[in-house]
Design a protein around this motif. Sequence first.
Motif, PDB file in Angstrom:
ATOM      1  N   ASN A  77       0.851  -1.184   0.000  1.00 41.61           N
ATOM      2  CA  ASN A  77       0.000   0.000   0.000  1.00 41.61           C
ATOM      3  C   ASN A  77       0.891   1.240   0.000  1.00 41.61           C
ATOM      4  O   ASN A  77       1.638   1.474   0.949  1.00 41.61           O
ATOM      5  CB  ASN A  77      -0.929  -0.008   1.210  1.00 41.61           C
ATOM      6  N   GLU A 117      -8.613  -2.003  -3.574  1.00 42.59           N
ATOM      7  CA  GLU A 117      -7.821  -1.174  -2.677  1.00 42.59           C
ATOM      8  C   GLU A 117      -6.940  -0.245  -3.503  1.00 42.59           C
ATOM      9  O   GLU A 117      -6.089  -0.701  -4.272  1.00 42.59           O
ATOM     10  CB  GLU A 117      -6.971  -2.057  -1.757  1.00 42.59           C
ATOM     11  N   ASP A 119      -4.180   2.758  -4.742  1.00 40.47           N
ATOM     12  CA  ASP A 119      -2.765   3.060  -4.501  1.00 40.47           C
ATOM     13  C   ASP A 119      -2.051   1.832  -3.940  1.00 40.47           C
ATOM     14  O   ASP A 119      -1.288   1.914  -2.987  1.00 40.47           O
ATOM     15  CB  ASP A 119      -2.618   4.262  -3.547  1.00 40.47           C
ATOM     16  N   GLN A 120      -2.293   0.720  -4.581  1.00 36.23           N
ATOM     17  CA  GLN A 120      -1.719  -0.547  -4.139  1.00 36.23           C
ATOM     18  C   GLN A 120      -0.956  -1.205  -5.285  1.00 36.23           C
ATOM     19  O   GLN A 120      -1.381  -1.149  -6.441  1.00 36.23           O
ATOM     20  CB  GLN A 120      -2.812  -1.506  -3.650  1.00 36.23           C
ATOM     21  N   ARG A 161       2.613  -3.049   4.169  1.00 34.58           N
ATOM     22  CA  ARG A 161       2.867  -4.143   3.232  1.00 34.58           C
ATOM     23  C   ARG A 161       2.625  -5.476   3.928  1.00 34.58           C
ATOM     24  O   ARG A 161       2.746  -5.581   5.137  1.00 34.58           O
ATOM     25  CB  ARG A 161       4.288  -4.076   2.660  1.00 34.58           C
TER      26      ARG A 161
END
Length: 283
Positions: A77, A117, A119-120, A161
Amino acid sequence: FINVWTVRVCAGCVRCGRRAHALWFCFRGLSASNNRNREDSWFKSLFVRKVDPRKDAHSHLLAKKEDNNLYKIQFHNVKPECLEAYNTLCAEVLPSIHRDSGYPCELVGTWNTWYGEQDQAVHLWRYRGGYPALTEVMNKLKSNKDFLEYRKERGKMLLSRRNQLLLEFSFWNEPVPRDGPNIYELRSYQLRPGTMIEWGNYWARAISYRQHNREAVGGFFSQIGDLYMVHHLWAYKDLQSREDTRNAAWQHEGWDEVVYYTVPLIQHMESRIMIPLKASPLQ
């Protein structure tokens, strides 16, 4: 268990009559309560899954034995303002490890999550040779200056992470590089403990219904990290192709049965739509 209660009330005795009447209602209520408890117990038993005793671990029963591959999936992330810089950094370092024959590992795919999710980044690695290969790679990376610098810079960009070690189902395709453009869907299932064998039995038949458009990329189950996790990786040309392909599966006899029997095995499920990065072998 009480079936019938007969209470004799002496004529003309109001006090006795009231006590007997109250006693009768008390036992009647107890009888009804016992009935309800038995019915509830029977009803609940319909939903209690009886796990058959196994003489071997499900990893031995479900995984491919001929190639001894181990997979690692990473979820990173990223701080929203750092995503572009993070992707550039990964493109500089990860392919070099993939190409180096001294490392018994391969970068299967690397993506950004488009829907799910935000911005991953998701990375999938394969270690040919299982746990010894993983240990060898980890030890060599400790002295790889480029990787150590990459890890230092990466740490400044991440919010969190996590990773998992996975085996691949014996009846699924092995992920191989493919040309694009494609979008990828990672469907993740948290199963009820003790149901992995049952899941595998149904999907060993079901996968044949999902091969017609080459959409099946890989199927995995966890060994370390979140346990009883299953990941199915699919490729589609676009979101409409995904919709059409998934709807077409319902036209195959037997697909509805697979869905009917596997849904009760799931505790939680999640879908990610992912876009491959330029360095990804899966395009």
